[in-house]
Design an enzyme around this catalytic site. Structure first.
Site, mmCIF file in Angstrom:
data_model
loop_
_atom_site.group_PDB
_atom_site.id
_atom_site.type_symbol
_atom_site.label_atom_id
_atom_site.label_comp_id
_atom_site.label_asym_id
_atom_site.label_seq_id
_atom_site.Cartn_x
_atom_site.Cartn_y
_atom_site.Cartn_z
ATOM 1 C CG ASN A 183 -12.216 -0.442 3.785
ATOM 2 O OD1 ASN A 183 -12.525 -0.861 4.895
ATOM 3 N ND2 ASN A 183 -11.085 0.195 3.565
ATOM 4 C CG ASP A 229 -2.054 0.995 1.118
ATOM 5 O OD1 ASP A 229 -3.208 0.559 1.061
ATOM 6 O OD2 ASP A 229 -1.778 2.216 1.079
ATOM 7 C CB ILE A 230 1.144 4.395 -2.066
ATOM 8 C CG1 ILE A 230 -0.307 4.426 -2.466
ATOM 9 C CG2 ILE A 230 2.069 4.126 -3.210
ATOM 10 C CD1 ILE A 230 -0.638 5.625 -3.332
ATOM 11 N N GLY A 233 -15.891 2.868 3.387
ATOM 12 C CA GLY A 233 -14.506 3.343 3.335
ATOM 13 C C GLY A 233 -13.741 2.912 2.092
ATOM 14 C CG HIS A 267 -6.755 -2.805 3.277
ATOM 15 N ND1 HIS A 267 -6.004 -1.676 3.027
ATOM 16 C CD2 HIS A 267 -7.968 -2.561 2.712
ATOM 17 C CE1 HIS A 267 -6.728 -0.794 2.350
ATOM 18 N NE2 HIS A 267 -7.929 -1.296 2.146
ATOM 19 C CG HIS A 297 -8.565 -3.164 -2.277
ATOM 20 N ND1 HIS A 297 -9.487 -2.460 -3.024
ATOM 21 C CD2 HIS A 297 -8.384 -2.449 -1.138
ATOM 22 C CE1 HIS A 297 -9.831 -1.365 -2.371
ATOM 23 N NE2 HIS A 297 -9.179 -1.337 -1.212
HETATM 24 P P1 AMP Z 1 -9.711 1.396 0.258
HETATM 25 O O1 AMP Z 1 -10.007 2.571 1.124
HETATM 26 O O2 AMP Z 1 -10.041 0.079 0.914
HETATM 27 O O3 AMP Z 1 -10.322 1.524 -1.134
HETATM 28 O O4 AMP Z 1 -8.154 1.360 0.118
HETATM 29 C C1 AMP Z 1 -7.468 1.782 -0.991
HETATM 30 C C2 AMP Z 1 -6.014 1.690 -0.628
HETATM 31 O O5 AMP Z 1 -5.267 1.747 -1.830
HETATM 32 C C3 AMP Z 1 -5.524 2.819 0.254
HETATM 33 O O6 AMP Z 1 -4.975 2.282 1.456
HETATM 34 C C4 AMP Z 1 -4.465 3.527 -0.595
HETATM 35 O O7 AMP Z 1 -3.373 3.969 0.160
HETATM 36 C C5 AMP Z 1 -4.073 2.432 -1.580
HETATM 37 N N1 AMP Z 1 -3.601 2.867 -2.879
HETATM 38 C C6 AMP Z 1 -4.189 3.761 -3.718
HETATM 39 N N2 AMP Z 1 -3.479 3.878 -4.858
HETATM 40 C C7 AMP Z 1 -2.429 3.026 -4.739
HETATM 41 C C8 AMP Z 1 -1.332 2.684 -5.573
HETATM 42 N N3 AMP Z 1 -1.160 3.256 -6.781
HETATM 43 N N4 AMP Z 1 -0.431 1.773 -5.130
HETATM 44 C C9 AMP Z 1 -0.587 1.214 -3.917
HETATM 45 N N5 AMP Z 1 -1.603 1.465 -3.081
HETATM 46 C C10 AMP Z 1 -2.508 2.375 -3.480
#
Ligand code: AMP
Ligand code: ZN
Length: 107
Positions: free
Chosen positions: A85, A29-30, A91, A100, A98
């Site tokens: 989420n 995760d970034i 959220g 987490h 995906h």
């Molecule tokens: P969600 O709130 O469950 O949709 O989580 C989306 C997650 O994706 C967040 O924790 C972001 O930090 C992560 N995210 C968004 N863009 C990227 C990316 N390009 N590479 C890695 N993680 C990402």
């Protein structure tokens, strides 16, 4: 349709990939919220758990089995949290299903 996680799966967008098989992909995760914060995705675009179909059942199982391997590889096998989420109200920001994987390294 633009989807950042499809782009990562198709190698059009960079990511720190830690696991890949024919159906699943995992990357850091970034914006990590734990010392280990990995996102595990199906390569197939499914928007959310609410959009998964009966035919996706084996794929959803594959994701969990991949997580087992990733947890060991990342040194959190002793314990970790999984979070999914669903929808804006839940959220979800990225509309590609995906999971987490969050944990602290085993000692
Ligand atoms: P969600 O709130 O469950 O949709 O989580 C989306 C997650 O994706 C967040 O924790 C972001 O930090 C992560 N995210 C968004 N863009 C990227 C990316 N390009 N590479 C890695 N993680 C990402
Ligand atoms: Zn997608």
């Amino acid at each position: 349709m633009e989807c950042i996680f499809c782009d990562i799966a198709n190698k059009k967008q960079e990511a720190n990939i830690v696991y890949e098989d024919t159906k699943c992909l995992a990357f850091h995760d970034i914006h990590p919220k734990a010392s280990v914060h990995i996102l595990v995705i199906p390569k197939k675009h499914i928007e959310s758990v609410n959009d998964a179909k009966q035919e996706d059942a084996p794929l959803l199982g594959e994701l969990l089995l991949a997580i087992k391997e990733i947890a060991a590889q990342q040194g959190v096998q002793q314990g970790y949290k999984l979070a999914v989420n669903v929808g804006r109200k839940g959220g979800q920001i990225v509309d590609h299903l995906h999971i987490h994987l969050l944990g602290e390294k085993d000692v």
